[in-house]
Design a protein around this motif. Structure first.
Motif, PDB file in Angstrom:
ATOM      1  N   LEU A  14      24.571  13.532 -15.657  1.00  0.00           N
ATOM      2  CA  LEU A  14      24.932  13.032 -16.981  1.00  0.00           C
ATOM      3  C   LEU A  14      23.704  12.817 -17.849  1.00  0.00           C
ATOM      4  N   GLU A  15      22.658  12.257 -17.261  1.00  0.00           N
ATOM      5  CA  GLU A  15      21.408  12.060 -18.007  1.00  0.00           C
ATOM      6  C   GLU A  15      20.809  13.398 -18.425  1.00  0.00           C
ATOM      7  N   GLY A  16      20.923  14.398 -17.557  1.00  0.00           N
ATOM      8  CA  GLY A  16      20.435  15.737 -17.898  1.00  0.00           C
ATOM      9  C   GLY A  16      21.162  16.334 -19.091  1.00  0.00           C
ATOM     10  N   ILE A  17      22.455  16.088 -19.182  1.00  0.00           N
ATOM     11  CA  ILE A  17      23.227  16.573 -20.327  1.00  0.00           C
ATOM     12  C   ILE A  17      22.782  15.850 -21.596  1.00  0.00           C
ATOM     13  N   ILE A  18      22.657  14.546 -21.512  1.00  0.00           N
ATOM     14  CA  ILE A  18      22.231  13.759 -22.675  1.00  0.00           C
ATOM     15  C   ILE A  18      20.848  14.190 -23.146  1.00  0.00           C
ATOM     16  N   ASN A  19      19.960  14.495 -22.199  1.00  0.00           N
ATOM     17  CA  ASN A  19      18.578  14.894 -22.523  1.00  0.00           C
ATOM     18  C   ASN A  19      18.444  16.390 -22.789  1.00  0.00           C
ATOM     19  N   ASN A  20      19.548  17.115 -22.773  1.00  0.00           N
ATOM     20  CA  ASN A  20      19.567  18.561 -23.017  1.00  0.00           C
ATOM     21  C   ASN A  20      18.729  19.359 -22.013  1.00  0.00           C
ATOM     22  N   THR A  21      18.696  18.905 -20.757  1.00  0.00           N
ATOM     23  CA  THR A  21      18.009  19.668 -19.721  1.00  0.00           C
ATOM     24  C   THR A  21      18.993  20.400 -18.809  1.00  0.00           C
ATOM     25  N   ILE A  22      20.282  20.068 -18.934  1.00  0.00           N
ATOM     26  CA  ILE A  22      21.349  20.713 -18.179  1.00  0.00           C
ATOM     27  C   ILE A  22      22.483  21.003 -19.164  1.00  0.00           C
ATOM     28  N   SER A  23      23.098  22.154 -19.040  1.00  0.00           N
ATOM     29  CA  SER A  23      24.181  22.483 -19.973  1.00  0.00           C
ATOM     30  C   SER A  23      25.501  21.861 -19.519  1.00  0.00           C
ATOM     31  N   ARG A  24      26.306  21.524 -20.478  1.00  0.00           N
ATOM     32  CA  ARG A  24      27.641  20.998 -20.201  1.00  0.00           C
ATOM     33  C   ARG A  24      28.462  22.016 -19.404  1.00  0.00           C
ATOM     34  N   PRO A  60      36.363  21.724 -25.867  1.00  0.00           N
ATOM     35  CA  PRO A  60      36.157  21.403 -27.287  1.00  0.00           C
ATOM     36  C   PRO A  60      37.164  20.363 -27.770  1.00  0.00           C
ATOM     37  N   SER A  61      36.832  19.752 -28.885  1.00  0.00           N
ATOM     38  CA  SER A  61      37.728  18.807 -29.540  1.00  0.00           C
ATOM     39  C   SER A  61      38.089  19.368 -30.911  1.00  0.00           C
ATOM     40  N   THR A  62      39.111  18.845 -31.503  1.00  0.00           N
ATOM     41  CA  THR A  62      39.509  19.333 -32.826  1.00  0.00           C
ATOM     42  C   THR A  62      38.600  18.840 -33.941  1.00  0.00           C
ATOM     43  N   ASP A  63      37.927  17.707 -33.726  1.00  0.00           N
ATOM     44  CA  ASP A  63      37.119  17.138 -34.795  1.00  0.00           C
ATOM     45  C   ASP A  63      35.616  17.061 -34.486  1.00  0.00           C
ATOM     46  N   ARG A  64      35.195  17.595 -33.322  1.00  0.00           N
ATOM     47  CA  ARG A  64      33.769  17.614 -32.970  1.00  0.00           C
ATOM     48  C   ARG A  64      33.559  18.719 -31.934  1.00  0.00           C
ATOM     49  N   ASP A  65      32.321  18.933 -31.573  1.00  0.00           N
ATOM     50  CA  ASP A  65      32.022  20.041 -30.657  1.00  0.00           C
ATOM     51  C   ASP A  65      32.704  19.896 -29.303  1.00  0.00           C
ATOM     52  N   TYR A  66      32.659  18.691 -28.728  1.00  0.00           N
ATOM     53  CA  TYR A  66      33.198  18.478 -27.384  1.00  0.00           C
ATOM     54  C   TYR A  66      34.140  17.294 -27.347  1.00  0.00           C
ATOM     55  N   LEU A  67      35.071  17.338 -26.414  1.00  0.00           N
ATOM     56  CA  LEU A  67      36.024  16.255 -26.223  1.00  0.00           C
ATOM     57  C   LEU A  67      35.297  14.949 -25.902  1.00  0.00           C
ATOM     58  N   TYR A  68      34.288  15.033 -25.018  1.00  0.00           N
ATOM     59  CA  TYR A  68      33.515  13.845 -24.634  1.00  0.00           C
ATOM     60  C   TYR A  68      32.143  13.895 -25.294  1.00  0.00           C
ATOM     61  N   THR A  69      31.789  12.798 -25.961  1.00  0.00           N
ATOM     62  CA  THR A  69      30.521  12.716 -26.670  1.00  0.00           C
ATOM     63  C   THR A  69      29.429  12.156 -25.756  1.00  0.00           C
ATOM     64  N   ASN A  70      28.198  12.188 -26.224  1.00  0.00           N
ATOM     65  CA  ASN A  70      27.100  11.585 -25.462  1.00  0.00           C
ATOM     66  C   ASN A  70      27.316  10.081 -25.292  1.00  0.00           C
ATOM     67  N   ASP A  71      27.973   9.437 -26.247  1.00  0.00           N
ATOM     68  CA  ASP A  71      28.298   8.014 -26.087  1.00  0.00           C
ATOM     69  C   ASP A  71      29.246   7.816 -24.909  1.00  0.00           C
ATOM     70  N   LEU A  73      29.356   9.757 -22.286  1.00  0.00           N
ATOM     71  CA  LEU A  73      28.544   9.997 -21.092  1.00  0.00           C
ATOM     72  C   LEU A  73      27.693   8.778 -20.756  1.00  0.00           C
ATOM     73  N   LYS A  74      27.152   8.127 -21.762  1.00  0.00           N
ATOM     74  CA  LYS A  74      26.360   6.909 -21.535  1.00  0.00           C
ATOM     75  C   LYS A  74      27.230   5.803 -20.946  1.00  0.00           C
ATOM     76  N   GLU A  75      28.450   5.700 -21.410  1.00  0.00           N
ATOM     77  CA  GLU A  75      29.377   4.708 -20.860  1.00  0.00           C
ATOM     78  C   GLU A  75      29.714   5.036 -19.411  1.00  0.00           C
ATOM     79  N   TRP A  76      29.889   6.311 -19.100  1.00  0.00           N
ATOM     80  CA  TRP A  76      30.146   6.715 -17.716  1.00  0.00           C
ATOM     81  C   TRP A  76      28.972   6.341 -16.817  1.00  0.00           C
ATOM     82  N   ILE A  77      27.754   6.557 -17.307  1.00  0.00           N
ATOM     83  CA  ILE A  77      26.567   6.174 -16.534  1.00  0.00           C
ATOM     84  C   ILE A  77      26.597   4.677 -16.260  1.00  0.00           C
TER      85      ILE A  77
END
Length: 87
Positions: A14-24, A60-71, A73-77
């Motif tokens: 999850l941290e890798g996704i947030i830091n853009n070192t791993i792709s979703r 994907p989501s209808t109103d943003r790029d992805y269904l789950y946002t980085n926020d 992901l941070k909550e999941w962490i």
């Protein structure tokens, strides 16, 4: 047979996704393959729940790029760091 990840492994991904070192897409495919593999027995119910969520990271989501946002992901962490082991 796939190696079963720990909660810490999930946090690192999850941290890798947030830091853009791993792709979703890469993490979603990895998680989906673990959940879909009949030979993988995930005993920690929390890890299994989060693997299912991670399998949807690239949706994907209808109103943003992805269904789950980085926020999200941070909550999941945060949640993964606090939850006691469940079997």
């Amino acid at each position: 047979m796939n190696a079963i990840p720990s909660r810490q492994d999930l946090i690192l991904k999850l941290e890798g996704i947030i830091n853009n070192t791993i792709s979703r897409c890469m993490i979603a495919e990895w998680a989906f393959n673990l959940v879909d593999d009949d030979t993988t027995n995930v005993e920690d119910a929390v890890v299994l729940d989060y693997l299912i969520l991670l399998g949807a990271l690239d949706l994907p989501s209808t109103d943003r790029d992805y269904l789950y946002t980085n926020d999200d992901l941070k909550e999941w962490i945060n949640q993964l760091s606090k939850k006691p082991m469940q079997y």
